[in-house]
Design a protein around this motif. Sequence first.
Motif, mmCIF file in Angstrom:
data_model
loop_
_atom_site.group_PDB
_atom_site.id
_atom_site.type_symbol
_atom_site.label_atom_id
_atom_site.label_comp_id
_atom_site.label_asym_id
_atom_site.label_seq_id
_atom_site.Cartn_x
_atom_site.Cartn_y
_atom_site.Cartn_z
ATOM 1 N N LEU A 148 31.255 43.474 36.260
ATOM 2 C CA LEU A 148 30.257 42.970 37.209
ATOM 3 C C LEU A 148 30.550 43.445 38.627
ATOM 4 C CD1 LEU A 148 29.935 39.288 35.942
ATOM 5 C CD2 LEU A 148 28.556 41.248 35.296
ATOM 6 N N LEU A 149 29.532 43.405 39.477
ATOM 7 C CA LEU A 149 29.736 43.930 40.829
ATOM 8 C C LEU A 149 30.649 43.061 41.682
ATOM 9 C CD1 LEU A 149 26.673 43.650 43.194
ATOM 10 C CD2 LEU A 149 26.716 42.462 41.063
ATOM 11 N N THR A 150 31.007 41.867 41.180
ATOM 12 C CA THR A 150 31.951 41.022 41.922
ATOM 13 C C THR A 150 33.400 41.253 41.484
ATOM 14 O OG1 THR A 150 31.413 39.298 40.342
ATOM 15 C CG2 THR A 150 30.350 39.159 42.493
ATOM 16 N N ASP A 151 33.621 42.162 40.540
ATOM 17 C CA ASP A 151 34.986 42.471 40.100
ATOM 18 C C ASP A 151 35.714 43.254 41.210
ATOM 19 O OD1 ASP A 151 36.592 42.788 37.221
ATOM 20 O OD2 ASP A 151 37.094 44.314 38.706
ATOM 21 N N PRO A 152 36.983 42.923 41.483
ATOM 22 C CA PRO A 152 37.692 43.636 42.556
ATOM 23 C C PRO A 152 37.786 45.156 42.358
ATOM 24 C CG PRO A 152 38.922 41.707 41.882
ATOM 25 C CD PRO A 152 37.798 41.842 40.921
ATOM 26 N N SER A 153 37.677 45.630 41.101
ATOM 27 C CA SER A 153 37.776 47.080 40.856
ATOM 28 C C SER A 153 36.429 47.789 40.973
ATOM 29 C CB SER A 153 38.322 47.341 39.453
ATOM 30 O OG SER A 153 39.462 46.607 39.222
#
Lengths: 161, 263
Positions: free
Chosen positions: B163-168
């Motif tokens: 997801l776009l909220t993942d730190p990577s």
Amino acid sequence: MRKIFGIIFFSIFLFLIEIALFQIFGLWFKPNLLVIFIIFVNLRFGLRYGVFVSLFCGILADSFSAGIFGVHIISFIICSYILAIVKKYFLQFDALSFKLVIAFVFSSLFVLLMYFFNAMFLKINFSGVFTFIFLPEVAATVAVSPLCFDWFKKCDSKLLN
Amino acid sequence: MFRISSKKATYLLIVILAFFVLFFAQGASSGLRMGVVSAFSLPIKIVTFPFKEIKKIWFYRKTFDESKSLKEEFQTLRRRLFEQEEVLKENSRFKKLLDFQSTSVFSSVAASVVGRDPSNWNAVIIIDRGSEDGLEQGMPVISPLGVVGRILEVGSHISKVMLLTDPSFSVAAVVQRNREQGLISGTLQGVCRMQYLSPKTRFNIGDPVITSNLSSFFPEGLLVGKIVAIEDSTSSPTIECLVEPVVILSQMEEVIVLKIPQE
């Protein structure tokens, strides 16, 4: 063999419960049930089963993660080895204070180990980890730990032995 | 001499093996990972189903109010759509006149969300489509509202979506109002951070952020989110904005995968 199957079944069941709880409450109530189970198995059955459950739970958690494979495995295994050392110095496993303290210490240690290993590969902000992972996860884990330990003990006498 | 018992040697070997996997065998673990995820997709569906239904009942009132306001919004949007269609027709006429090449439209696959990674360290969902449906690693995942993430790993009938909220996660984006380019990346707090923005440009809370033409994974113009905070630091030559995703990622049940061929 029965014990091994029992441990595998419980690990899977707890992991599914974690997913279901995460679905409802999100990151604000996410007790680390696998850490509580690893503590229980280590204290009850010793390091051999502790390492086995750590390995199995680690593979489960790492498979679903987007991060580096092996971070959960190594963190769980280190927790198991430290628990084996801690176990020598404690006799009162059933005291409420012991359950709360050990859940607090090892859920905190687990988050710190995860931070340490993740930080080796990724750029992670510690204040973010503390606010959004450490505080909610440790608080929820400590809150449910007495209930979980009692439940595991009941199940142990009926299923695992 | 130093001697080690076989029991201790086994424990030591397990640790060494775990470290070896962590540092040297990341690529080899991919098959195991997707195997475990595939094996657990059905139990996850079964276990999470009652929880999802309870959640729906729990939020019944909220959903009812939302449905009411959405109906009103729908009427307004239908009117606007009619106007837009007129503009599109006009646009295509002009394109023909100017002899523009028609842009290719990507094919897409709809998928259901099967499960989520319960860890707070990453933001990952599992969807019920895989390589058999033509999905590939890196393909963009969207919802009708905007960007959701991209395919991280593909199994035969199941895929992992970062997801776009993942730190990577990271994607090149642009602030729609002033066309300022930046890089969107995930954070641990469930919002995104837009970095490398020029301090000379003025940003407002609520400014929409869309994907940029510099993005290698996403088509241009997809809505990412809205600016919720602006962080202007004197020590940094650029400024950063916190962007709230337009898609409510925790409540998503269906997504669309854009089948853009990946290099």
